[in-house]
Every structure is written in C-alpha cells, then in structure tokens.
Design an enzyme around this catalytic site. Sequence first.
Site, PDB file in Angstrom:
ATOM      1  N   ARG A 644       0.816  -1.223   0.000  1.00 32.25           N
ATOM      2  CA  ARG A 644       0.000   0.000   0.000  1.00 32.25           C
ATOM      3  C   ARG A 644       0.850   1.273   0.000  1.00 32.25           C
ATOM      4  NH1 ARG A 644      -3.509  -3.176  -1.329  1.00 32.25           N
ATOM      5  NH2 ARG A 644      -5.497  -3.530  -0.241  1.00 32.25           N
ATOM      6  N   CYS A 693     -11.105  -0.980   2.101  1.00 32.53           N
ATOM      7  CA  CYS A 693     -10.649  -1.466   3.404  1.00 32.53           C
ATOM      8  C   CYS A 693     -10.144  -0.306   4.253  1.00 32.53           C
ATOM      9  CB  CYS A 693      -9.538  -2.495   3.225  1.00 32.53           C
ATOM     10  SG  CYS A 693     -10.140  -4.083   2.593  1.00 32.53           S
ATOM     11  N   GLU A 763      -5.530   2.059   6.855  1.00 34.71           N
ATOM     12  CA  GLU A 763      -5.023   1.976   5.492  1.00 34.71           C
ATOM     13  C   GLU A 763      -5.586   3.118   4.657  1.00 34.71           C
ATOM     14  OE1 GLU A 763      -6.213  -0.869   1.816  1.00 34.71           O
ATOM     15  OE2 GLU A 763      -5.151  -1.871   3.447  1.00 34.71           O
TER      16      GLU A 763
END
Length: 775
Positions: A644, A693, A763
């Site tokens: 990420r 998410c 995230e």
Amino acid sequence: MTPRPAVFGLAAERLHLIGAGGMGMAPLGLYLAGLGFQVSGEDDGWNPAVRTLLERAGVRIVAPGALPDDAQLVVHSSAIAPAHESRRRATARGLPQVRRGEMLAEVVKGKKLVAVVGSHGKTTTTAMLITVLQRAGFASDWVLGGLFNDSSLPPALVGGSDWIVAEVDESDGTIGRFSPEVTLVVNLDWDHPDHYAKLADLEAAFAALLARTRSAVFISDACPMSARIAARGGFNAPVHTFGRAGEFKGNVLRYTPAGLELTLGGRFALPHAEVRSRGEFNAANATAALAVAQELGAKLRADSLAEFSGVRRRQAVLHASALTIYEDYAHHPTEIRALLGSLKQALSGRLVVVFQPHRYTRTAQFKAEFAAALAGADSLFLMDVYAASEAPVAGGTTADIYAELKKSGAADHVTYLPGNDAGLLRALQAALKPGDTLAFVGAGDIEQSARDFVARLKSTEAREAAWNAFLLAVRPRLAAATRLVERESLANKTTMRVGGPARVYAEPAGAEDLQVLLREMHRRALPVHLLGRGSNLIIPDEGVDGLVISLGHEHWQKFEPHADGRIWAGAGLRLKNLCGLAIKAGFQGFEFLEGIPGSVGGALRMNAGAMGGWMFDVVDEVQLMTLQGEIRTMKKAEMHVDYRHCAELHEAIALGAWLKPAASAQSDDIRRQIDVYQKKRVESQPREPSAGCIFKNPPGNSAGRLIDESGLKGERVGDAEVSTVHANFIVNRGHATSADIIALVKKVRARVKAAKGVDLEPEVLLYGAEWKDVL
C-alpha cells in the site's frame, strides 16, 4: 534610593514569590525588586511578556516547586494552596509565608497610600490615575494590578516619593491591613462569595477601610452600596462623590474615533477632558481618576488621558482587520453588561462573545445575572469554568449558565461544547463573518485561548492572501480547457460520499498547465493534494485547505498499446476502463484491478491490490511530475514499493505508466476470469458507499477477522456503520459525516485493542490531514 524596609519585623532580604506571573503578583515583584530585595519567583504558566519584565528587573525565575535554598520569606497568591510543593517546602523549613495583599500592605507602611478599591474597574482606574499624575509631573510610586498596553509606563515604580498609588484587592480579606491616606472606591458589588458569605460582611470590610482613611474618600454617585456605607458616617476623612451628578461631575460630551470627550463640572477646575477609552463605564473611571489627581494637587490638563494606553485585558484590541478582536478581564455580570454596552456603541456588525466564567462560587451566585448580561451578545460561545483554586460547587458550572439562557429563551445563539475548547474555537472561526466584533471575556486562562485564536486567524488571513495571489498568478496562464474553481465540494468525488470543499480545485488539461499550478504552489509554500477516483480516502467535514488536483480531463485517460508490447495508461484512466480496454485488445494480467474503484494514478501511489495481485506487478515505467514541476521517468526497479505504498509518489504526481501485460489471450477467456473475481467481490464486499478497506492487515493476520471476532459488525456512529458483509469496511448508510467515520474508526481500534491486543493502523487516507492528529 529608598531604603529597603524591614518587613513583618524580619531582616529578610531574599523573598520568593509563588504565582509570580499573575497580574497582582508580578507588579508587586517588580516593586519589591525596586526596593532592593533579592527576589525570586515561580509560576506554573508564564506569560512570556511578564517573565521578561521580571527578569529585566533582576527577579530570578525558578522552576515550579523549586523553592530556593536562600529564601527567607515566601509571598504567594491567594490562589496558591498550602499543598503547593513550594509552600510545603517552606512550611517544612519554617519559613514565614504571606499573601500578596499582606506583603503590599507591609511595604506601603509609612507612605501616603492612595488605595484604589472596589469591585469593577480598579485596574483601569488605577492606570488612569497613574497616567494623569505622570502627565502632570506629580511624583509618586505605584503598584498596578495589571500591565499597561504599551511599554510607556511600567506596572510598578519605586521613585522615592512619599506618595504611592496602589490597587488594593478585597477578595481575600487582606484589605483589612491597609490604612490609606486617600481611598478611591470605584464601585461596590457583592462579589467573592467564597470569602464574603454575606453582603453585610463585604460592607463591613469596606466601612472599616473608609474609617481608617486619613485625608479623603471618593465614592461613585451611581453606587448604592457605596452610598449606604458612606451614610453610616463616623469617618475621619471627608467623603466626596464623582460621576454624572457627583461633586466631581463628569459626563460624556461625545465619542471620538480615539475614545471620548468628557465635560467636567462641580468641583473640577478643568472644563473638559479627552479620554482614550470608550464607554460610560470608562467615562466614570476617568472622572474618578481626574478627581483624585486634582485632590492630590496635580495640575490637570485637557489631554491628561488623551494618550492613555489602556490596560492589558481591559478592552484591549488584539486584532483589527475584517474582524476586530478584543479581550477583557470582565468576570462579574456588572462588568460584562458594561463591557458589551460599551462595545455595542461603536458597532456596525455583530457582537460575538466568548465567555469563560471565573470560579465556581461566583458562577453559582450569579448564574442568572451572567445569563442576562451575556444575552446582549449577538452570538455567544461558552467555555467551561476556570476553577482557580476552588473545588466544584453545585450550580456553579457553565452548564448552569447555559440552562439559564435556555430558560430565558436566549440559547438559540449560544454554542457550548463541554470540555472541548479546541472544538469550540474551531466552531467560532467557522461562524465569524467579516465586519463582526469578537470579544474574549473572562479572568481565567481565556487570555491564552484568545491569543491562540488570533494567531490562527492571522495565519488564516495570510493563507487567504497567498491563495488570492496564487489565483491571480495562474489564471491568465492556463488553457481554457483547464478547470480552476474555489471551494469545490469534494464529497461527490469520493466513493464514501462524505467531506467538505477544497480551497481550490483544479482539473488541468495537460502537463504544461499542471506544471504552472505546481510551480506557483511551490513558490508560495501552499499544500497540494491529488484526487483520483476518490476511493481509499476520507475527506474531513471542514474540507481541505489546499489545491486539490484531479486528472479528470480526457488528456490523462489515454490507453495506447505500443509495438513493443507495452501499454501506455494515463494516470486519470479508471481501473475499470483499463480492464475493459485490455479485454478488447486481448491483453491479460489486469483482471484483478477491475473491481478496485480507483484510477491508474491512485493505484500507482498506493500500490493498489486485490485478488492476490498488485499494481506494480504490471508496471514497467512510471512517468511522474515532482511538486516543483519537474517531469521524470522512472523504471520500476528504481522505485521503492511495498504494501500500500510507493515512496516516490508521496512527493510527486503520477502522470501515467508503461504497463506490461502478462500475455495475450482471447477476450472471452479474460472475461471469464473477471467474472470469477466479480462474483467473489459481490459475495465478500458491501455494495453501500465505502472507501474500501479501512485498516491495514497486521502481519500474519486479517484486520477484517479481528474486527469481526471483536463483535463489531453492524456497529454504528451516526450513519457510519461497520459493514455486516466485510468487517474491514465502513459504509455510509445515507448521511454519514467524516466525523462519524473517524469516531467509528476510534471505536473499532479501541475495541480490537481491548479484545485482541492488536493496534490496527488505518489503510484509508485521511485526506489533507494525518490520522495521528485525530486518533
């Protein structure tokens, strides 16, 4: 130099002041140092200006609780409890300890004291009297209970005169130690119920003071309590009145840009006076100061108060631009009513007030009166009570004032956020309009809140000036196809459908326009944010104070296969469209991207992934533009990419990438694989608006599983809900706000930490802000 007096029968030379930064203690510390004492001082919260004054006078500053070994006598504010560390140490060492008023009374013995006393306006009237005497060349010492607004006069002076002007406080009973030559009673109100449980107790204290006065007493002709005490008689000194109809008569002739002009009559030798101050209350203060100065033999001048600098925290102007901001020490209903009335005389816009009650006992006694006085504000913001040294008292909280305002029907213009001063000041800034007058009112630590607010406001004004200069600089240089707008709403540009506006929003039509924007932003040190498809981020409700750039123009959405087998994909190309075009062209390897609600640029920055695949799995080269406007092309091997994250794109904007298909295949075969992924996604992910998410998966674990096992599926804050389909998604049930989502993120993290011992890390991005600042 005046010989240093012996105090309390002691040969003490080294004095230590606890609470030395207070407005009563600091001037006393200066006076003691001027008398030749060796003075040290401590305070739990220094005002830098006060500390500098004391240090320049030779006062040694020590840390809180660090009672110097050589201290011989301790002087403390009445707010300092016996349990204070330095007081405990002083007690253990057998050192004498006295209050501020006791020390002041001791050092003025043998001098001709002009005591300025009363409930409201003591400091301003004392400062006015000092100013008049100095203007007339009349020699006197003085000890003020505050600071002048400028440095023309110090708050205390040792000049060797037989006369001394001092502000004498009745709040702790030390007024009983003074025997003035002249007493000026500005006015009287039943205040300080913590010390004077009954009105009669307060009246007795002042009656005794007047009985000890030797030469003259001055009282307000508008003060019933003063008149009642004076009517008792039996005083050694004559009692004179001042005010609109007093022996010393003063009335406002007119208000001027600088303040007001008084007509003087009765026993005044002067026909009129200019006063650099506003309001009927200050007109009475000026009349009193002029009357006492004349009684002392000072030669009055019409301009004696024309340059009066004023006193800090007494109608002091902190800021003047589109908004005018005052601060005032008013902490009694009478003072507040007078202040608001004075401010309203010169207003053309709204009067907005921030009020901090001072002490629980005073609030309990006067809550209804506070509500009535504060109702004069057009908009009111309430802070919690400043306790000073008190424990809470039933009926003595800010909530009780708020309840009184509700009872009177005046609460519709009131904002009260218990225990959240930062949120209150944010709400205040959002509510203010050009032309408003804002007043911070109270005797506690609201002074620091006022200065913090002004600093933030000045920063905001400077930022606005920078934005306006930026827009003027770039608009003529951009192509007609480039979109550039102010305060564009961002909520509908995100998959979560929440958030406020961008200060400036841009959709550049090409690389040259993007360079123009970035170079000007860099030159002015203004923040830049890139917005792709709007997934994987939460935009704060207040919006983003920055330039938000979207590569939504068709220039950035190209899909161009080349003979070398690579594909050029523009940063603005949606991942869904990338997959569709790849299917048509027979390119395999992009199927995992089809369900990610983002664009190529965002997928590169976040190394987006799904179904076991990652964006950089299919990347060969990335073309980017630095925030300084420099274009670079980087090979995948040169870039630092992990889960990420792509480091190079945190300080740059991806313009596009050369992608490498896994292989060529029949379109039907690729479509079948996409159908498999789509079915899996439908079964495992919610359909409601979300940002994807929310949390990163901890090493070797699943954030969704941890949240589910903590019993959080379906948990809600407002319209934000932990998805019942996939626990690592927060969905918008219709009218969720960014605040709802952030509160739910906090709740989830706390529950998982308690249940599983795991700290989940977000995230999803908090756009234009940092999670560390809100979690």
